[in-house]
Design a protein around this motif. Structure first.
Motif, PDB file in Angstrom:
ATOM      1  N   LYS A 209     -43.888  16.040  56.489  1.00 13.44           N
ATOM      2  CA  LYS A 209     -45.040  15.164  56.303  1.00 13.44           C
ATOM      3  C   LYS A 209     -44.747  14.112  55.231  1.00 13.44           C
ATOM      4  N   LEU A 210     -44.065  14.528  54.173  1.00 11.01           N
ATOM      5  CA  LEU A 210     -43.702  13.602  53.104  1.00 11.01           C
ATOM      6  C   LEU A 210     -42.705  12.565  53.598  1.00 11.01           C
ATOM      7  N   VAL A 211     -41.698  13.007  54.332  1.00 10.78           N
ATOM      8  CA  VAL A 211     -40.688  12.086  54.865  1.00 10.78           C
ATOM      9  C   VAL A 211     -41.325  11.064  55.799  1.00 10.78           C
ATOM     10  N   GLN A 212     -42.214  11.524  56.664  1.00 19.13           N
ATOM     11  CA  GLN A 212     -42.867  10.625  57.613  1.00 19.13           C
ATOM     12  C   GLN A 212     -43.756   9.623  56.889  1.00 19.13           C
ATOM     13  N   ALA A 213     -44.426  10.077  55.823  1.00 21.40           N
ATOM     14  CA  ALA A 213     -45.293   9.166  55.065  1.00 21.40           C
ATOM     15  C   ALA A 213     -44.480   8.057  54.412  1.00 21.40           C
ATOM     16  N   VAL A 214     -43.299   8.395  53.907  1.00 27.23           N
ATOM     17  CA  VAL A 214     -42.435   7.380  53.293  1.00 27.23           C
ATOM     18  C   VAL A 214     -41.988   6.365  54.347  1.00 27.23           C
ATOM     19  N   LYS A 215     -41.595   6.850  55.528  1.00 25.62           N
ATOM     20  CA  LYS A 215     -41.176   5.945  56.605  1.00 25.62           C
ATOM     21  C   LYS A 215     -42.307   4.995  57.004  1.00 25.62           C
ATOM     22  N   GLU A 216     -43.509   5.532  57.123  1.00 28.17           N
ATOM     23  CA  GLU A 216     -44.631   4.705  57.548  1.00 28.17           C
ATOM     24  C   GLU A 216     -44.967   3.643  56.511  1.00 28.17           C
ATOM     25  N   ARG A 217     -44.889   3.996  55.242  1.00 30.27           N
ATOM     26  CA  ARG A 217     -45.204   3.011  54.206  1.00 30.27           C
ATOM     27  C   ARG A 217     -44.147   1.910  54.141  1.00 30.27           C
ATOM     28  N   ILE A 218     -42.897   2.268  54.359  1.00 32.29           N
ATOM     29  CA  ILE A 218     -41.860   1.233  54.396  1.00 32.29           C
ATOM     30  C   ILE A 218     -42.068   0.338  55.608  1.00 32.29           C
ATOM     31  N   GLY A 219     -42.506   0.914  56.714  1.00 35.79           N
ATOM     32  CA  GLY A 219     -42.758   0.128  57.907  1.00 35.79           C
ATOM     33  C   GLY A 219     -43.902  -0.852  57.755  1.00 35.79           C
ATOM     34  N   LYS A 220     -44.781  -0.639  56.788  1.00 31.90           N
ATOM     35  CA  LYS A 220     -45.918  -1.532  56.571  1.00 31.90           C
ATOM     36  C   LYS A 220     -45.587  -2.697  55.646  1.00 31.90           C
ATOM     37  N   VAL A 221     -44.364  -2.758  55.156  1.00 33.08           N
ATOM     38  CA  VAL A 221     -43.962  -3.851  54.267  1.00 33.08           C
ATOM     39  C   VAL A 221     -43.800  -5.118  55.105  1.00 33.08           C
ATOM     40  N   LYS A 222     -44.583  -6.134  54.807  1.00 32.55           N
ATOM     41  CA  LYS A 222     -44.566  -7.356  55.606  1.00 32.55           C
ATOM     42  C   LYS A 222     -44.132  -8.580  54.805  1.00 32.55           C
ATOM     43  N   ILE A 223     -43.639  -8.381  53.593  1.00 35.60           N
ATOM     44  CA  ILE A 223     -43.185  -9.525  52.816  1.00 35.60           C
ATOM     45  C   ILE A 223     -41.898 -10.076  53.407  1.00 35.60           C
ATOM     46  N   SER A 224     -41.608 -11.339  53.130  1.00 37.94           N
ATOM     47  CA  SER A 224     -40.493 -12.024  53.780  1.00 37.94           C
ATOM     48  C   SER A 224     -39.139 -11.571  53.250  1.00 37.94           C
ATOM     49  N   VAL A 225     -39.028 -11.446  51.925  1.00 36.46           N
ATOM     50  CA  VAL A 225     -37.735 -11.167  51.313  1.00 36.46           C
ATOM     51  C   VAL A 225     -37.867  -9.969  50.387  1.00 36.46           C
ATOM     52  N   LEU A 227     -35.604  -8.132  47.592  1.00 32.94           N
ATOM     53  CA  LEU A 227     -34.391  -8.303  46.799  1.00 32.94           C
ATOM     54  C   LEU A 227     -34.115  -7.144  45.858  1.00 32.94           C
ATOM     55  N   ASP A 228     -35.078  -6.232  45.722  1.00 29.66           N
ATOM     56  CA  ASP A 228     -34.896  -5.111  44.797  1.00 29.66           C
ATOM     57  C   ASP A 228     -35.822  -3.982  45.225  1.00 29.66           C
ATOM     58  N   SER A 229     -35.505  -2.790  44.748  1.00 32.91           N
ATOM     59  CA  SER A 229     -36.348  -1.644  45.086  1.00 32.91           C
ATOM     60  C   SER A 229     -37.752  -1.787  44.515  1.00 32.91           C
ATOM     61  N   GLY A 230     -37.901  -2.596  43.457  1.00 33.83           N
ATOM     62  CA  GLY A 230     -39.222  -2.818  42.880  1.00 33.83           C
ATOM     63  C   GLY A 230     -40.175  -3.512  43.824  1.00 33.83           C
ATOM     64  N   TYR A 231     -39.633  -4.243  44.827  1.00 34.06           N
ATOM     65  CA  TYR A 231     -40.496  -4.872  45.821  1.00 34.06           C
ATOM     66  C   TYR A 231     -41.225  -3.824  46.664  1.00 34.06           C
ATOM     67  N   LEU A 232     -40.582  -2.674  46.886  1.00 30.06           N
ATOM     68  CA  LEU A 232     -41.162  -1.634  47.734  1.00 30.06           C
ATOM     69  C   LEU A 232     -42.063  -0.673  46.956  1.00 30.06           C
ATOM     70  N   GLN A 233     -41.929  -0.633  45.645  1.00 35.81           N
ATOM     71  CA  GLN A 233     -42.654   0.362  44.851  1.00 35.81           C
ATOM     72  C   GLN A 233     -44.165   0.294  45.029  1.00 35.81           C
ATOM     73  N   MET A 268     -33.450   3.876  48.510  1.00 30.76           N
ATOM     74  CA  MET A 268     -32.546   2.916  47.878  1.00 30.76           C
ATOM     75  C   MET A 268     -32.519   1.634  48.707  1.00 30.76           C
ATOM     76  N   VAL A 269     -32.327   0.513  48.015  1.00 25.16           N
ATOM     77  CA  VAL A 269     -32.334  -0.809  48.639  1.00 25.16           C
ATOM     78  C   VAL A 269     -31.001  -1.486  48.349  1.00 25.16           C
ATOM     79  N   GLU A 270     -30.447  -2.126  49.353  1.00 24.86           N
ATOM     80  CA  GLU A 270     -29.208  -2.875  49.173  1.00 24.86           C
ATOM     81  C   GLU A 270     -29.403  -3.951  48.098  1.00 24.86           C
ATOM     82  N   GLY A 271     -28.467  -3.985  47.142  1.00 23.78           N
ATOM     83  CA  GLY A 271     -28.539  -4.972  46.075  1.00 23.78           C
ATOM     84  C   GLY A 271     -29.223  -4.494  44.824  1.00 23.78           C
ATOM     85  N   SER A 272     -29.724  -3.255  44.799  1.00 25.43           N
ATOM     86  CA  SER A 272     -30.415  -2.728  43.623  1.00 25.43           C
ATOM     87  C   SER A 272     -29.767  -1.423  43.175  1.00 25.43           C
TER      88      SER A 272
END
Length: 505
Positions: A209-225, A227-233, A268-272
């Motif tokens: 349930k925790l893993v799926q929740a993380v996937k769903e929240r990442i899938g809701k990210v609609k910003i254009s760019v 550049l760092d993991s802080g964008y997803l926090q 983890m995010v590429e570049g961070s």
């Protein structure tokens, strides 16, 4: 207009990203050049085999190793036998004949996949008549070497820290957890940047349930760019009205591995070089890897020292302002003349004096952080000696206030991961203490505790195992027990009181 629904994981797409490769080499090359507006760093090497089959190598200058491409790709391509006289034969010969040497080989079938993978340092081979491309990993871009993380220094233990290369980071984690249970899943974030994101967890330990929740929240990210993991926090943190976050960060692979073993999920995010950890408990801000390497009595002392520093840095300035302004009878007789006399000799009220001084401190700290290092030393001298000494000598700032500043500043760096909320809370308690006295300080502190207890991270209370209390977990909280006791049972964050618990199945 109805909002477009996006899956938790989506294929990387650029302009016309979902369009399939046609198999017509000339048409595909024209489309690639059109989508990239014939960008100057786009490299296309065209070649015709002895069997008169056309092929092209697509790559980007600066992202691939020219030596590897020349030795392991372009040179073998010129030696394709004459009997390979169709595109299908050439494609199978290159992909399965052991001709091309590359650590990574993938197949792409859409322009979106081709764009993303070439921009990750791959070279893609397109063959006439084949509606697919063979991607070969010949990355040659420069990355920072593995070094000790500057924000999480330890006296003992590993000196390795994460870098900006996500592939190198995955290798450091895999080397420490040599188990098939370690699962790394990929995703992308950023509609334009298509930044690579990796999700780490241990199967059987992390709740599905925790893993799926993380996937769903990442899938809701609609910003254009991204550049760092802080964008997803903020997206992983959820909606909450609190200064404290339920997402932790670390630069250390050993720390991340320890959290994974407790049922956490890392992103983890590429570049961070910073990995995000979910869920993250408040008490963990006062813990470090050194605690589990040193003797238990010393580790317990350090944890209590960090906890004391946290309370000192948020409460001491406000407490001082409240006592001098409203409750001078609480000041010891020997210090009364110094404290009250200093407040009377300065032209500003105590609360305004404290706000100005801490504003100047934050201003100098930010200036010293942003400017080049050689000038930063000069800034420290100017700010600390010239301005500070001159202000005290001129009677603009009282000497007790300078002592309060110094003690508070040192305490704030004992727990660097809490510096942001601590800074805001410090100013808040100064204002409340100057307006309402000690009653306001106590009331604000109670509201802070209530707010902290209401925060959950992925269904787990951030104040656990303090509230709700779990006696068995106290063995590794303020006081750390020895490894002989800790090894008896592995605890998971999903099993803490107040959490939603693991999903069955």
């Amino acid at each position: 207009m109805e909002e477009e629904k996006r899956p938790a994981y989506r294929k990387p797409k650029g302009e016309d990203g979902g369009r399939l490769l046609s198999g017509d080499l000339e048409e595909d090359i024209i489309e690639i050049r059109r989508q990239l507006a014939n960008s100057d760093d786009l490299l296309i090497h065209r070649h015709s085999t002895a069997g008169k089959v056309g092929l092209a190598v697509i790559m980007f200058d600066g992202l691939v190793s020219n030596t590897q491409v020349s030795d392991f790709l372009l040179r073998p391509v010129t030696k394709i036998p004459r009997e390979m006289d169709t595109g299908e034969k050439v494609y199978r010969f290159l992909g399965g004949g052991g001709v091309l040497m590359a650590g990574e080989q993938k197949e792409v079938r859409t322009f979106g996949e081709l764009m993303t993978i070439t921009m990750s340092g791959f070279a893609v081979v397109l063959v006439e008549g084949v509606p697919a491309g063979l991607a070969l990993g010949y990355q040659g871009f420069k990355t920072r070497g593995v070094d000790e993380p500057s924000s999480e220094r330890n006296l003992r233990g590993s000196r390795e820290g994460f870098t900006e290369s996500i592939n190198a980071n995955m290798g450091m984690v895999r080397r420490r957890i040599r188990s098939p249970l370690l699962t790394i899943e990929g995703a992308t974030a950023g509609k334009v940047s298509n930044t690579a994101v990796k999700i780490f967890y241990l199967r059987g330990m992390a709740s599905p349930k925790l893993v799926q929740a993380v996937k769903e929240r990442i899938g809701k990210v609609k910003i254009s760019v991204v550049l760092d993991s802080g964008y997803l926090q903020p997206f992983l943190d959820g909606k909450r009205l609190s200064l404290f976050s339920g997402v932790g960060m670390t630069e250390r692979p050993d720390t991340l591995c320890a959290k994974l073993s407790e049922g956490r999920v890392a992103v983890m995010v590429e570049g961070s070089p910073f990995a995000l950890i979910l869920p993250y408990l408040f008490i963990e801000h006062f813990q470090s890897l050194d605690d589990y390497i040193h003797r238990p009595y010393f580790a317990s002392f350090v944890r209590l020292l960090k906890l004391l520093s946290f309370f000192v840095t948020i409460l001491l300035p406000g407490y001082y302002v409240a006592i001098v302004s409203f409750h001078p009878e609480l000041i010891p007789q020997g210090l009364l003349s110094q404290f009250v006399g200093s407040a009377l000799d300065t032209p500003l009220p105590v609360v305004l004096e404290a706000l100005v001084v801490f504003f100047l401190y934050e201003l100098l700290r930010e200036a010293g952080l942003r400017i080049p290092s050689p000038i930063g030393h000069a800034m420290g001298i100017v700010g600390g000696i010239v301005i500070g000494d001159a202000a005290v000598s001129a009677g603009l700032i009282g000497l007790p206030m300078v002592i309060i500043i110094a003690l508070t500043a040192v305490s704030s760096f004992v727990v660097p991961s809490l510096y942001e909320p601590v800074t805001v809370l410090r100013f808040t308690f100064i204002i409340v203490g100057g307006l309402l006295g000690l009653y306001g300080v106590y009331l604000s502190f109670a509201l802070l505790i209530f707010n902290l207890c209401s925060v959950k991270s992925m269904g787990v209370p951030v104040t656990a195992p303090i509230s709700p209390a779990d006696g068995y977990s106290f063995r590794d909280m303020f006081i750390r027990s020895g490894w002989k006791l800790l090894q008896k049972e592995n605890l998971s964050v999903e099993d803490l009181p107040g959490s939603e618990g693991k999903e069955e199945g």
